[in-house]
Design a protein around this motif. Structure first.
Motif, mmCIF file in Angstrom:
data_model
loop_
_atom_site.group_PDB
_atom_site.id
_atom_site.type_symbol
_atom_site.label_atom_id
_atom_site.label_comp_id
_atom_site.label_asym_id
_atom_site.label_seq_id
_atom_site.Cartn_x
_atom_site.Cartn_y
_atom_site.Cartn_z
ATOM 1 N N VAL A 1 -54.775 -17.966 0.918
ATOM 2 C CA VAL A 1 -54.151 -18.671 -0.101
ATOM 3 C C VAL A 1 -55.021 -18.229 -1.490
ATOM 4 N N THR A 2 -56.226 -17.627 -1.430
ATOM 5 C CA THR A 2 -56.656 -17.054 -2.557
ATOM 6 C C THR A 2 -56.074 -15.638 -2.951
ATOM 7 N N ALA A 3 -55.721 -15.086 -2.112
ATOM 8 C CA ALA A 3 -54.790 -13.851 -2.389
ATOM 9 C C ALA A 3 -53.566 -14.038 -2.833
ATOM 10 N N LEU A 4 -52.743 -15.071 -2.254
ATOM 11 C CA LEU A 4 -51.346 -15.704 -2.839
ATOM 12 C C LEU A 4 -51.838 -15.924 -4.169
ATOM 13 N N VAL A 5 -52.504 -16.794 -4.632
ATOM 14 C CA VAL A 5 -52.853 -17.155 -5.938
ATOM 15 C C VAL A 5 -53.202 -16.041 -6.895
ATOM 16 N N ALA A 6 -53.886 -15.232 -6.416
ATOM 17 C CA ALA A 6 -54.303 -13.912 -7.237
ATOM 18 C C ALA A 6 -52.952 -13.030 -7.479
ATOM 19 N N VAL A 7 -52.284 -13.005 -6.518
ATOM 20 C CA VAL A 7 -51.041 -12.014 -6.762
ATOM 21 C C VAL A 7 -50.089 -12.738 -7.746
ATOM 22 N N VAL A 8 -49.928 -14.097 -7.548
ATOM 23 C CA VAL A 8 -48.913 -14.915 -8.576
ATOM 24 C C VAL A 8 -49.484 -14.753 -9.973
ATOM 25 N N PHE A 9 -50.932 -15.012 -10.177
ATOM 26 C CA PHE A 9 -51.461 -14.647 -11.559
ATOM 27 C C PHE A 9 -51.453 -13.361 -11.970
ATOM 28 N N LEU A 10 -51.430 -12.399 -10.979
ATOM 29 C CA LEU A 10 -51.446 -10.838 -11.421
ATOM 30 C C LEU A 10 -50.160 -10.467 -12.033
ATOM 31 N N GLY A 11 -49.114 -11.140 -11.269
ATOM 32 C CA GLY A 11 -47.649 -10.819 -11.659
ATOM 33 C C GLY A 11 -47.395 -11.357 -12.938
ATOM 34 N N SER A 12 -47.726 -12.574 -13.124
ATOM 35 C CA SER A 12 -47.473 -13.435 -14.174
ATOM 36 C C SER A 12 -48.420 -12.642 -15.343
ATOM 37 N N GLY A 13 -49.547 -12.513 -15.548
ATOM 38 C CA GLY A 13 -50.291 -11.746 -16.227
ATOM 39 C C GLY A 13 -49.894 -10.545 -16.751
ATOM 40 N N VAL A 14 -49.488 -9.778 -15.899
ATOM 41 C CA VAL A 14 -49.168 -8.457 -16.387
ATOM 42 C C VAL A 14 -47.638 -8.506 -17.121
ATOM 43 N N SER A 15 -46.745 -9.413 -16.466
ATOM 44 C CA SER A 15 -45.499 -9.552 -17.325
ATOM 45 C C SER A 15 -45.766 -9.842 -18.677
ATOM 46 N N LYS A 16 -46.718 -10.901 -18.980
ATOM 47 C CA LYS A 16 -46.817 -11.456 -20.301
ATOM 48 C C LYS A 16 -47.551 -10.397 -21.018
ATOM 49 N N VAL A 17 -48.441 -9.483 -20.620
ATOM 50 C CA VAL A 17 -49.105 -8.528 -21.451
ATOM 51 C C VAL A 17 -48.192 -7.120 -21.883
ATOM 52 N N VAL A 18 -47.448 -6.830 -20.771
ATOM 53 C CA VAL A 18 -46.692 -5.600 -21.071
ATOM 54 C C VAL A 18 -45.121 -5.779 -21.431
ATOM 55 N N SER A 19 -44.504 -7.172 -21.306
ATOM 56 C CA SER A 19 -43.391 -7.292 -21.730
ATOM 57 C C SER A 19 -43.374 -7.961 -23.181
ATOM 58 N N SER A 20 -42.239 -7.702 -23.810
ATOM 59 C CA SER A 20 -42.099 -8.212 -25.279
ATOM 60 C C SER A 20 -41.587 -9.760 -25.233
ATOM 61 N N ARG A 21 -41.858 -10.492 -26.151
ATOM 62 C CA ARG A 21 -41.412 -12.002 -26.084
ATOM 63 C C ARG A 21 -40.072 -12.018 -25.992
ATOM 64 N N GLN A 22 -39.175 -11.019 -26.531
ATOM 65 C CA GLN A 22 -37.634 -11.519 -26.382
ATOM 66 C C GLN A 22 -37.239 -11.218 -24.982
ATOM 67 N N ALA A 23 -38.086 -10.261 -24.275
ATOM 68 C CA ALA A 23 -37.924 -9.857 -22.713
ATOM 69 C C ALA A 23 -38.191 -11.206 -21.931
ATOM 70 N N LEU A 24 -39.127 -11.694 -22.056
ATOM 71 C CA LEU A 24 -39.692 -12.949 -21.606
ATOM 72 C C LEU A 24 -38.864 -14.096 -21.644
ATOM 73 N N TYR A 25 -38.203 -14.229 -22.977
ATOM 74 C CA TYR A 25 -37.443 -15.231 -23.159
ATOM 75 C C TYR A 25 -35.972 -15.093 -22.444
ATOM 76 N N ASP A 26 -35.515 -13.820 -22.417
ATOM 77 C CA ASP A 26 -34.354 -13.539 -21.778
ATOM 78 C C ASP A 26 -34.522 -13.676 -20.098
ATOM 79 N N SER A 27 -35.617 -13.495 -19.863
ATOM 80 C CA SER A 27 -35.871 -13.753 -18.193
ATOM 81 C C SER A 27 -36.106 -15.131 -17.877
ATOM 82 N N GLY A 28 -35.821 -16.034 -18.853
ATOM 83 C CA GLY A 28 -35.823 -17.403 -18.286
ATOM 84 C C GLY A 28 -37.255 -18.135 -18.990
ATOM 85 N N MET A 29 -38.287 -17.321 -19.526
ATOM 86 C CA MET A 29 -39.595 -18.136 -19.993
ATOM 87 C C MET A 29 -39.112 -18.755 -21.429
#
Length: 122
Positions: free
Chosen positions: A8-36
């Motif tokens: 469970v810890t590993a799964l939670v870490a993977v979810v937050f790792l993916g979410s964090g990376v996407s927020k750091v490397v993607s533009s605000r517009q790209a995040l908006y276009d992806s549904g955020m």
């Protein structure tokens, strides 16, 4: 019991790792276009900060036990992620958007915090 807790810890870490990376490397517009769509209500710098907090939390869940250093930080990391997801839940509720995913992540991260502080220390 320890094995499922690590899974469970590993799964939670993977979810937050993916979410964090996407927020750091993607533009605000790209995040908006992806549904955020909530990024409309969050300052771009704050959005990058949230991504960095998610990255730090994910690393804080797995690195201390792997490195056998500062293992007391694992419940701190999971507790911080739980609080972060409660804030995300409030944001989604305010915007009248689906809030089940951040709420579920808050519950799981909170449960990890309680379990790591009590019965199953790292």
């Amino acid at each position: 019991m320890e094995i499922w807790l690590w899974v469970v810890t590993a799964l939670v870490a993977v979810v937050f790792l993916g979410s964090g990376v996407s927020k750091v490397v993607s533009s605000r517009q790209a995040l908006y276009d992806s549904g955020m769509t909530y990024v409309q209500d969050v300052h771009p710098v704050a959005l990058k900060g949230i991504g960095l907090l998610e990255l730090a939390g994910a690393l804080g869940l797995v690195l201390p036990p792997v490195l056998e250093r500062s293992v007391h930080l694992v419940p701190v990391a999971s507790g911080a992620l739980a609080v972060l997801m409660l804030v995300a839940t409030a944001l989604h509720l305010r915007r009248r958007e689906p809030f089940v995913v951040p709420l579920a992540l808050a519950v799981v991260a909170g449960a990890l915090t309680v379990l790591r502080l009590t019965e199953y220390p790292v």
